[in-house]
Design a protein around this motif. Structure first.
Motif, PDB file in Angstrom:
ATOM      1  N   ALA B  94       0.702  -1.162   0.011  1.00 28.54           N
ATOM      2  CA  ALA B  94       0.066  -0.084   0.008  1.00 28.54           C
ATOM      3  C   ALA B  94       1.026   1.323  -0.202  1.00 28.54           C
ATOM      4  O   ALA B  94       0.615   2.125   0.826  1.00 28.54           O
ATOM      5  CB  ALA B  94      -1.108   0.088   1.189  1.00 28.54           C
ATOM      6  N   ILE B  95       1.921   1.224  -0.889  1.00 30.27           N
ATOM      7  CA  ILE B  95       2.635   2.520  -0.999  1.00 30.27           C
ATOM      8  C   ILE B  95       2.667   2.910  -2.499  1.00 30.27           C
ATOM      9  O   ILE B  95       2.660   2.014  -3.279  1.00 30.27           O
ATOM     10  CB  ILE B  95       4.169   2.379  -0.322  1.00 30.27           C
ATOM     11  N   HIS B  96       2.802   4.156  -2.508  1.00 28.07           N
ATOM     12  CA  HIS B  96       2.722   4.799  -3.954  1.00 28.07           C
ATOM     13  C   HIS B  96       3.955   5.035  -4.524  1.00 28.07           C
ATOM     14  O   HIS B  96       4.774   5.404  -3.944  1.00 28.07           O
ATOM     15  CB  HIS B  96       1.629   5.984  -3.708  1.00 28.07           C
ATOM     16  N   GLN B  99       5.511   8.545  -4.121  1.00 30.60           N
ATOM     17  CA  GLN B  99       5.495   9.165  -2.739  1.00 30.60           C
ATOM     18  C   GLN B  99       6.825   9.755  -2.257  1.00 30.60           C
ATOM     19  O   GLN B  99       7.879   9.619  -2.973  1.00 30.60           O
ATOM     20  CB  GLN B  99       5.333   8.135  -1.582  1.00 30.60           C
TER      21      GLN B  99
ATOM     22  N   ASN C  63       2.068   3.871   4.764  1.00 27.59           N
ATOM     23  CA  ASN C  63       1.367   3.245   3.877  1.00 27.59           C
ATOM     24  C   ASN C  63      -0.023   3.639   3.966  1.00 27.59           C
ATOM     25  O   ASN C  63      -0.425   4.523   4.633  1.00 27.59           O
ATOM     26  CB  ASN C  63       1.480   1.684   3.948  1.00 27.59           C
ATOM     27  N   LEU C  64      -0.781   3.486   2.855  1.00 20.59           N
ATOM     28  CA  LEU C  64      -1.759   4.226   2.295  1.00 20.59           C
ATOM     29  C   LEU C  64      -3.146   3.452   3.177  1.00 20.59           C
ATOM     30  O   LEU C  64      -4.516   4.064   3.249  1.00 20.59           O
ATOM     31  CB  LEU C  64      -2.259   4.127   0.882  1.00 20.59           C
ATOM     32  N   ARG C  65      -2.566   2.720   3.816  1.00 20.30           N
ATOM     33  CA  ARG C  65      -3.891   2.158   4.941  1.00 20.30           C
ATOM     34  C   ARG C  65      -4.050   3.059   6.158  1.00 20.30           C
ATOM     35  O   ARG C  65      -4.835   3.178   6.965  1.00 20.30           O
ATOM     36  CB  ARG C  65      -3.535   0.734   5.339  1.00 20.30           C
ATOM     37  N   SER C  69      -4.466   9.550   0.950  1.00 18.28           N
ATOM     38  CA  SER C  69      -3.815   9.930  -0.068  1.00 18.28           C
ATOM     39  C   SER C  69      -4.608  10.394  -1.463  1.00 18.28           C
ATOM     40  O   SER C  69      -5.472  10.178  -1.329  1.00 18.28           O
ATOM     41  CB  SER C  69      -2.928   8.716  -0.666  1.00 18.28           C
ATOM     42  N   ASN C  77      -5.195   4.555  -6.010  1.00 18.09           N
ATOM     43  CA  ASN C  77      -5.514   3.718  -5.107  1.00 18.09           C
ATOM     44  C   ASN C  77      -7.115   3.518  -5.164  1.00 18.09           C
ATOM     45  O   ASN C  77      -7.966   4.029  -4.652  1.00 18.09           O
ATOM     46  CB  ASN C  77      -5.254   4.642  -3.664  1.00 18.09           C
ATOM     47  N   ILE C 409      -1.101  12.315   2.235  1.00 16.85           N
ATOM     48  CA  ILE C 409      -0.249  12.395   1.115  1.00 16.85           C
ATOM     49  C   ILE C 409      -0.631  13.204   0.149  1.00 16.85           C
ATOM     50  O   ILE C 409      -1.861  12.843  -0.374  1.00 16.85           O
ATOM     51  CB  ILE C 409       0.253  11.012   0.874  1.00 16.85           C
ATOM     52  N   ASN C 433     -11.570   7.596  -0.748  1.00 16.12           N
ATOM     53  CA  ASN C 433     -11.316   8.723  -0.007  1.00 16.12           C
ATOM     54  C   ASN C 433     -12.607   9.070   0.579  1.00 16.12           C
ATOM     55  O   ASN C 433     -13.624   9.530  -0.339  1.00 16.12           O
ATOM     56  CB  ASN C 433     -10.860  10.021  -0.870  1.00 16.12           C
ATOM     57  N   GLU C 437     -11.957  12.907   4.742  1.00 16.81           N
ATOM     58  CA  GLU C 437     -10.487  12.845   4.219  1.00 16.81           C
ATOM     59  C   GLU C 437     -10.456  14.016   3.263  1.00 16.81           C
ATOM     60  O   GLU C 437      -9.510  14.990   3.092  1.00 16.81           O
ATOM     61  CB  GLU C 437     -10.088  11.718   3.405  1.00 16.81           C
TER      62      GLU C 437
END
Lengths: 131, 489, 460
Positions: B94-96, B99, C63-65, C69, C77, C409, C433, C437
């Motif tokens: 879950a990382i873009h 970033q 991380n996006l959890r 973002s 995402n 982010i 989103n 958010e």
């Protein structure tokens, strides 16, 4: 199965045959030996009418499932007709290799055909090859 | 009865959906009608149907997790489950990719360490992890060679040599880079023919692409001389890393004189093949070629202890979006970290031991000729499906019959220079009982070939499907099937 | 050790069969002076230890959890239903090789054929291959295919400046040895008229993106007019697109595209820091023989039952070698499987909802931001889920503030790729989103514009 040879044709070492029609147009196809080696032909990539070609150029491709054979024009000139029926039934070459021609060339020098073999010479040549 | 493995559109029932999405939590914005599509011909399945459909399909596959998969040149080793666990950590999935580097130092550190470890294993100075697969790495390597020679002003060079045992991607990558592929014959021992190489070398040669061990499973015993000759002619040596699994900890390609090489993380470093991908094909180079690598690559700012993106000075450019197949890199990293130097050497030694055991037993059996069986092989051996007394049996028949014995067949009809080739690569992860059972099956099949050849001709009979009509598929291709008239014929 | 099951007894028995006394004998043909180098690698870890180490490395990443973002720019995402990972975690799928033996690979083959069909439905095209590496390499393959279709007689590729900058970069990398001219993106003028003016009898392919890199949408009529103009000049048109958008919007197959490419990551594949992704590659049946990449076709087995095989392989490197249509030797099979499982689970209703949610949320966000002092939303054209915001300060400063103060982010900084836009960011809003958010983002942007906010934040 014994391979067939048409005594009215001339043959190249690369297994094309050629026949000169009354109007001086050269018809080109592939030999029984070639179709047998390829087995089930699934596609023929035809040249485009109007293309200027030189003897020795790869102008077409005949494909089976696992192989592709380049078809080399034995004469220079302009492609004047292609056998579009092969688009729908490429297997015609398997069934009748000397009837299912691929393309016709208006030859600029028919003398180029002198380099080809007659049927007897081609049959003898094939006997020396590992099939 | 419902057959869950039916074609997916045949399972569709109007009104079903597998996943409910929430209603909008913001005021809606009208969507101009001119943009909106009339129909969306996707299937309509319940989640239960979809689950059963894919489970049923999976059961029609053979796989390493099911049994022995001795596919030559593909290195079908066990895919460790901890690799899969690692690649699924939310901190990795879950990382873009875009970033801020400050927020992804863990991922960049992993990439940096992997670059360093790969360089160390193979003896190179710099590595780019960007290429997505072996062939992609090859193409990258050829572009690097081209760029390096253009930078030297040697614009006349346009030929790339490769032995006749080479994988088809070598000449294909050469052609894609705009160059001429030139084939070099092999000698009677399966090595590059040195005299033919000398004759081919001139100032138009960019370099040679060489796989070592080669596709005959043999170590190129002239490799040092080959590299020397090519370098003397002003050329570069490309190493195809497809068979690195045979020589880790035994010899480093960079030490032998190879200038640039790709690695197949999905072979050597145990990442799964996924049914045909994704792979990952990093490229390693000697210092002289490092400025040409595709970028960005990860660099470590020692003073700040911080990982940063760096674009090599004369880079050939970007070869893929973002940073390469990171998810695959995590798996390869995990594998290398669990092995260390001694572990990797044991991997290669065992892979080679297993292959030589198979070669010795087949030679002893006497049914399947091994053209280069007078030499000890490396990670694989190439036999022939030419059983004496069974002349109408071909390699294809033997392969299909092996399926009936519950083995995946070896690679067949490759390399092209071995007639009726059966290319067998056991890898290090198979136990002796499995290898013995495979050899017993080959032995039985040789008897069947002579006594009951029809068993081979109609094989497989114990597979989910009988032999498929490939001629029909190619003559009149059906490549999609949609419920409406849009199906392509 | 690790994954090696051979025991000492086995080893001895095998060496006896080979006729050697030491494993070293198997490496006698390796030059002695280079044999057995000391590799400087870290000491090996057990599974337990490596899991701890990796947990720590993963935890170093934001991380996006855990973080909101609004970053897109080619990697998105979107929601991935749980069934997708269940499917691609089946050992039968992920530990199989390329389906060279179709009798024991029908799972992979049928799933790929179904992917091809569903992706064809989505793009409105006749054929989709079994996939390329990603959206960028699919564009490069499209250019090569077009040059081949036009028999190398046309050698110019016209690209829109609003095609993803990385796709344009990869296109140039791929074709650097092919003596092609790549034009159209130098000026930043994305108007179709400029692209059409550049198209001439040397043009093989015109490549545009819709929705484009800046999120903007061209109407189907504009697209059809472009296709007609390109075809009138004897060239082909390729359209790069967003597969999620196609859940709602008219597909390129309906407005004249000859080749359609897309980054398929959004369809059931995680962000994974940029890969592995999915290169969707669609085209017209009449061009299939010039296409690159694997194709799965339907056929029958010896009993007459329907089955699937890899087909039209004579295009590929293992048969045609240097005359192949591409050197590609794999596909993103597992990513295509994920996309297929995603499309099967979401179906026509679910995918449309995802697209609509993205649309509504993105437009809501854009409206709120447009009301802020100092910010300007570029809305001269309609957009889908991404839009450009001109900012009162450099985007890097704003993004640091968002991250440090709000755990957000922020968007993609456009200043490198599109300097003429000034301090501009590309924001992306999807179904992932929630409204809170978005409202937080708006609040944070408002604060970031305030002159008293110190933006040189310390970053660890």
């Amino acid at each position: 199965m014994t391979l067939k040879y048409d005594p009215n044709l001339k043959y190249a070492e690369t297994d094309e045959w050629a026949r000169v029609e009354d109007d001086g147009i050269v018809v080109v196809g592939i030999s029984d030996y070639a179709q047998d080696a390829l087995s089930d032909i699934v596609y023929v990539e035809l040249p485009e009418v109007g293309d200027e070609v030189s003897a020795g150029d790869v102008v077409s491709t005949v494909e089976s499932v696992k192989a592709a054979a380049d078809i080399i024009t034995p004469v220079s000139g302009e492609i004047v007709e292609v056998n579009e029926a092969l688009d729908d039934s490429p297997e015609a070459i398997n069934e009748d290799p000397y009837g299912a021609w691929i393309f016709k060339v208006r030859a600029s020098a028919l003398s180029e055909l002198d380099a080809l073999m007659d049927a007897a010479a081609y049959e003898a040549y094939n006997a020396t090859r590992e099939h | 009865m419902m057959k869950y493995d039916d074609y997916i559109y045949d399972l569709s029932t109007p009104g079903r959906t597998g996943v409910d999405m929430p209603e909008p939590d913001v005021p809606e914005t009208p969507i101009p009608a001119e943009f909106v599509r009339d129909e969306l011909p996707l299937p309509e399945l319940s989640l239960v149907q979809a689950t059963r459909h894919y489970l049923r399909l999976s059961q029609k596959n053979y796989a390493v997790d099911k049994g022995f998969y001795p596919l030559g040149s593909c290195t079908m080793k066990y895919n460790p489950k901890v690799n899969e666990w690692a690649a699924r950590l939310p901190g990795f999935t879950a990382i873009h990719p875009l970033q801020d580097p400050h927020t992804v130092q863990g991922a960049m550190g992993l990439m940096y360490d992997l670059q360093q470890m790969i360089a160390e294993i193979a003896g190179f100075d710099a590595v780019s992890l960007q290429p997505a697969a072996g062939a992609h790495g090859e193409f990258t390597g050829v572009l690097i060679m081209r760029a390096a020679q253009l930078a030297r002003g040697e614009t006349q060079r346009h030929k790339i040599l490769a032995p006749d045992s080479a994988h088809g991607t070598n000449p294909a990558s050469t052609a894609m880079a705009g160059f001429t592929a030139v084939q070099i014959p092999s000698d009677k021992d399966g090595n590059v023919d040195i005299e033919a190489l000398k004759a081919a070398l001139d100032d138009e040669v960019i370099g040679i692409m060489i796989t070592n061990p080669n596709t005959l499973g043999l170590f190129e015993s002239n490799i040092v001389e080959v590299c020397k000759l090519v370098h003397e002619a002003g050329g570069l040596v490309y190493g195809d890393g497809a068979n690195l699994n045979a020589i880790m900890g035994v010899v480093r390609p960079g030490d032998l004189g190879i200038d640039v090489m790709h690695f197949n993380l999905h072979k050597t470093f145990s990442t799964p093949h996924g049914g045909g991908g994704p792979g990952s094909g990093p490229v390693g180079v000697v210092a002289e070629l490092a400025p040409f690598l595709p970028g960005p690559i990860v660099d470590l700012k020692e003073d700040a202890g911080e990982y940063v993106w760096k674009q090599p000075a004369q880079s050939i450019g970007r070869i893929k979006s973002f940073h390469g197949n990171f998810g695959v890199m995590v798996k390869a990293y995990t594998y290398i970290r669990m092995h260390g130097a001694a572990g990797l050497r044991e991997v290669s030694e065992t892979a080679v031991l297993n292959a030589n055991y198979i070669q010795a037993r087949i030679l002893q059996m006497g049914d399947y000729p091994i053209p280069y069986g007078h030499r000890c092989c490396k990670h694989e051996t190439v036999a022939q499906g030419k059983i004496s007394g069974a002349e109408d049996i071909h390699t294809l028949d033997i392969a299909k019959r092996l399926i009936d014995y519950d083995f995946h067949p070896p690679t067949i009809y490759f390399p092209l220079i071995v007639h009726e080739a059966l290319m067998i690569e056991p890898t290090e992860t198979e136990d002796k009982e499995t290898i013995d059972a495979f050899l017993d099956a080959l032995d039985k099949i040789a008897d069947e070939a002579r006594e009951t050849p029809e068993l081979l001709h109609k094989a497989p009979v114990n597979a989910p499907t009988r032999r498929l009509d490939e001629v029909r598929a190619a003559r009149h291709p059906i490549l999609t099937r949609l419920p409406s008239a849009t199906a392509t014929q | 050790m690790r994954y090696i099951p051979v025991t000492d007894d086995d080893r001895r028995a095998m060496m006896d069969a080979i006729g050697i006394e030491d494993i070293d004998e198997l490496f006698a043909d390796v030059p002695a002076e280079f044999r057995y180098p000391q590799l400087d690698l870290p000491e090996p870890l057990t599974e337990m230890e490596v899991m701890r180490e990796l947990d720590m490395m993963a935890a170093e990443n934001a991380n996006l959890r855990e973080f909101a973002s609004f970053l897109g720019a080619g990697a998105y995402n979107h929601f991935v239903p749980a069934i997708v990972d269940t499917v691609i975690s089946r050992g039968e799928f992920y530990t199989a090789y390329t389906p060279y033996q179709p009798e024991i690979s029908q799972g992979t083959l049928q799933a790929a054929f179904e992917y091809q069909s569903m992706a064809a439905a989505l793009t409105g095209m006749e054929v989709v291959n079994a996939s390329h590496y990603d959206g960028a390499t699919a564009v490069a393959e499209a250019a090569i295919m077009a040059v081949n279709i036009l028999r190398h007689k046309r050698r110019t590729i016209v690209v829109s400046p609003t095609l993803h900058p990385q796709y344009r970069e990869v296109l140039r990398t791929y074709t650097q040895g092919m003596e092609l001219n790549i034009v159209g993106d130098e000026t930043g003028d994305s108007d179709f008229r400029a692209l059409i003016d550049l198209t001439n009898k040397d043009t093989a392919l015109v490549i545009v993106q819709n929705p484009d890199f800046l999120g903007q949408l061209h109407t189907p009529q504009e697209m059809q007019d472009l296709a007609d103009a390109v075809h009138a000049k004897g060239a082909l048109l390729a359209v790069a697109t967003d597969p999620i958008a196609l859940g709602l919007l008219k597909p390129p197959g309906e407005y004249g595209a000859d080749i359609v490419t897309a980054e398929g990551q959004s369809l059931g594949n995680g962000l994974s820091f940029g890969g592995p992704y999915l290169g969707i590659f669609a085209f017209r049946m009449k061009h299939v023989r010039k296409s690159s990449g694997r194709l799965v076709g339907e056929t029958v087995d010896a009993d007459g039952n329907r089955g699937y095989v890899l087909t039209l392989s004579t295009r590929e490197q293992h048969i045609r070698r240097e005359k192949a249509t591409s050197n590609i030797c794999s596909n993103q099979a597992l990513n295509a499987l994920a996309a297929a499982a995603y499309l099967a689970a979401m179906g026509k209703h679910g995918l449309r909802k995802v697209a609509e949610l993205s649309w509504h949320k993105a437009h809501y966000a854009a409206r709120q931001i447009a009301q802020l002092d100092g910010y300007e939303v570029l809305d001269d054209k309609p957009f889908f889920k991404e839009f450009v915001v001109k900012c009162p300060r450099p985007v890097t400063e704003i993004n640091r503030f968002l991250l440090e103060e709000y755990g957000i982010i922020g968007g993609y900084d456009l200043s490198q790729d599109y300097p003429h836009l000034g301090d501009a960011m590309l924001l992306c809003v999807t179904e992932m989103n929630p409204r809170e958010e978005i409202d937080d983002l708006v609040t944070a942007l408002k604060e970031a514009a305030a002159p008293h906010i110190r933006l040189e934040l310390e970053v660890k």
